[in-house]
Design an enzyme around this catalytic site. Structure first.
Site: not given
Length: 582
Positions: A53, A156-157, A233
């Protein structure tokens, strides 16, 4: 130059099928002098890629003060990955979650900008500027320009948060206009709603999960009919919070799930390969009905432990990877015990009694209103007519120590849902409030810290508050080397007290500072901010990275908020992260 693209069923590297076998290392959680060691060990486990990240609030904690040096030198981190012969995946967010404070978003942004993670114009202006700065670093390091970067993730998500397609489209536009040419991905949990809402046509969807790999890949394939399957992930462990247990996963079971992924031809990013540490005040928090601040360690039960040593999981994963891809013959060295020593702590005096210079205000000022980014704020108010009674706070974020005329009364706590306490009469009420970590998930991003709303005594509002920010790092740096007087030393420990010690090392070394006999506070070695400790557990040691130590005399400063059970500092041979559920 090498090319990297999406095929019908696989990633293509120079036109040939390629399986990405990646592991996560967050450069901002690892001392820069140790980056190369961790990256090398990733290669030795059989990984061909490193993922990271990018934490916006690490690079720009204050608006306009952009920093890409030292701990924030993303370019150097990517260059070290490239030098080791590995590829890189970059996930710049802007929101990253990552159990990192405020989900990676700067406090100045979340406190002053509406429409977070949306196409709100004010938010997009700031996000676009941030992404362009990141891509100035990433673009020249893409694989088609001779660098290591093969994939870049958008948001992100996002499907767990929103469904603003215009927002994602803007992020894609900024990314492509900044010269990013590698494939763009999104990641969501393998839930239909999340996979549908969190991506766009033209972005490659990937999944995040840690078990039931075959089932989760099938769900992902329904939403991604062509192209390579990828779990970007693969949760091989979990994070810990204060007052909980140390989370671990069964090695054999996790290895079997990894094997199932690779046997299916899927690509994978192991989250985490090496977790590292939430040094200083960088831990996040969760709040799904109960506020749970996260611990300092981000060991994550990963293949490399917090100190960068291979674990049983490292070798189990290496054996799995060897069934599907070449693995180097070389093995990393096993962990050696850290130096063990014990020294007495010397009282350094009270440290939260700094005189405030602010003018009194009707209501307590929040951390955010004063631009305060450290851990503590002290609030003082004169009690009307010297009366005591029931003190009630509208909302507390996050933990408060209450005293009257310097005498401790008790605590109020967000985690305990405890906002009231009976206080005795006196002249001055003081509440020392700790920001225990900013929520990193869902819609509580950016919430203010401190005493929120009205504070009443027997139902009557208290007014005339003096709000004093306390910068714990600056205070620690100012603690003198001389012991306090005998009288002060005798009474030390009945409230916030600084403690110091000196210890000798033959050479720089990783250390584990035991905190089990202390209560709650912050620790520093040679000025390096190790992070928070708390007897609430589960964590019982703080990791001291070798680059923070010196050969010869080293100095420890402890800022204790409550009391020490034993006035000593012990460094132990191995970490103690607490009891597990097993």
């Amino acid at each position: 130059m090498t090319s990297f693209s999406l095929g019908d069923t696989d990633f293509l590297r120079d036109g040939r099928p390629h399986q990405v076998i990646s592991g996560a290392i967050h450069y901002f959680r690892v001392h820069p002098d140790q980056w190369q060691d961790r990256i090398r060990k990733a290669r030795l486990m059989g990984l061909n890629t490193i993922e990271t990240y990018v934490a916006w609030n690490a690079h720009e904690p204050r608006r306009g003060e952009w920093d890409a040096s030292g701990w924030n030198d993303l370019g150097r981190f990517l260059d070290l990955i490239h030098a080791e012969g590995l590829d890189a995946i970059v996930r710049p967010g802007p929101y990253i979650c990552a159990e990192w404070h405020n989900g990676g978003l700067p406090v100045w942004l979340t406190g002053g900008t509406g429409g977070l993670r949306s196409s709100a114009p004010e938010y997009l202006v700031e996000v676009s500027a941030y992404l362009r700065r990141v891509y100035d670093i990433v673009a020249p390091r893409q694989i088609d320009r001779g660098g290591p970067v093969v994939l870049v993730q958008i948001e992100n998500e996002y499907g767990a948060y929103g469904s603003d397609a215009a927002y994602l489209e803007t992020l894609v536009t900024v990314t492509r206009e900044a010269g990013i040419t590698v494939p763009l991905t999104t990641v969501d949990q393998p839930v239909d709603r999340m996979l549908s809402n969190g991506s766009l046509p033209g972005l490659h969807k990937t999944g995040s999960f840690g078990s039931r790999s075959t089932e989760r890949l099938a769900t992902l394939r329904r939403h991604q009919p062509t192209g390579p399957l990828m779990c970007s992930e693969f949760w091989d462990g979990w994070f810990d919070w204060w007052g909980g247990v140390h989370h671990t996963t069964d090695v054999a079971t996790t290895a079997a799930d990894l094997d199932a992924l690779l046997a299916a031809g899927a690509s994978v990013n192991i989250y985490m390969f090496h977790g590292g540490t939430n040094f200083a005040l960088t831990n996040g928090a969760n709040d799904k009905g109960r506020y749970l601040p996260l611990v300092t360690s981000y060991d994550y039960d990963a293949p490399l432990d917090e100190a960068g040593n291979p674990t049983e999981k490292f070798f189990a994963f290496r054996d799995v990877i060897a069934r599907h891809a070449p693995v180097p013959d070389e093995l990393p060295a096993s962990a050696a015990p850290a130096p063990a020593l014990e020294v007495p702590l010397v009282a350094g005096g009270a440290w939260t009694t700094t005189a405030g210079s602010a003018e009194p205000t009707a209501h307590p000022e929040t951390f955010d209103a004063l631009g305060h980014q450290s851990a503590l704020m002290r609030y003082d108010v004169d009690l009307p007519h010297g009366n005591g009674g029931v003190l009630l706070v509208d909302e507390l974020r996050d933990l408060g120590w209450v005293s009257v005329d310097g005498r401790a009364v008790g605590t109020i706590s967000r985690t305990r849902h405890d906002r009231a306490i009976r206080i005795p009469g006196g002249r001055t009420l003081s509440i020392l409030v700790e920001d225990q970590g900013r929520v990193n998930y869902d819609h509580r991003l950016g919430e203010e810290k401190g005493l929120i709303g009205a504070v009443t005594l027997d139902g009557a509002p208290l007014s005339g508050w003096r709000s004093t920010p306390l910068d714990v790092a600056a205070i620690a740096a100012g603690i003198g080397r001389d012991a306090v007087s005998d009288a002060e030393a005798t009474t030390a420990g009945d409230g916030p007290t600084a403690w110091t010690a000196e210890f000798e090392l033959d050479a720089r070394a990783d250390l584990f500072l035991e905190t089990a006999s202390w209560s709650k506070g912050y620790a520093f070695v040679n000025g390096f901010f190790l992070g928070r400790y708390w007897r609430n557990g589960p964590q019982r040691t703080l990791y001291v990275p070798a680059p923070a130590t010196v050969a010869g005399t080293n100095r420890l400063v402890v800022l204790e908020l409550e009391q020490l059970i034993e006035r000593r500092a012990a460094f132990v041979p191995s970490p103690s992260l607490g009891a597990t559920e097993e």
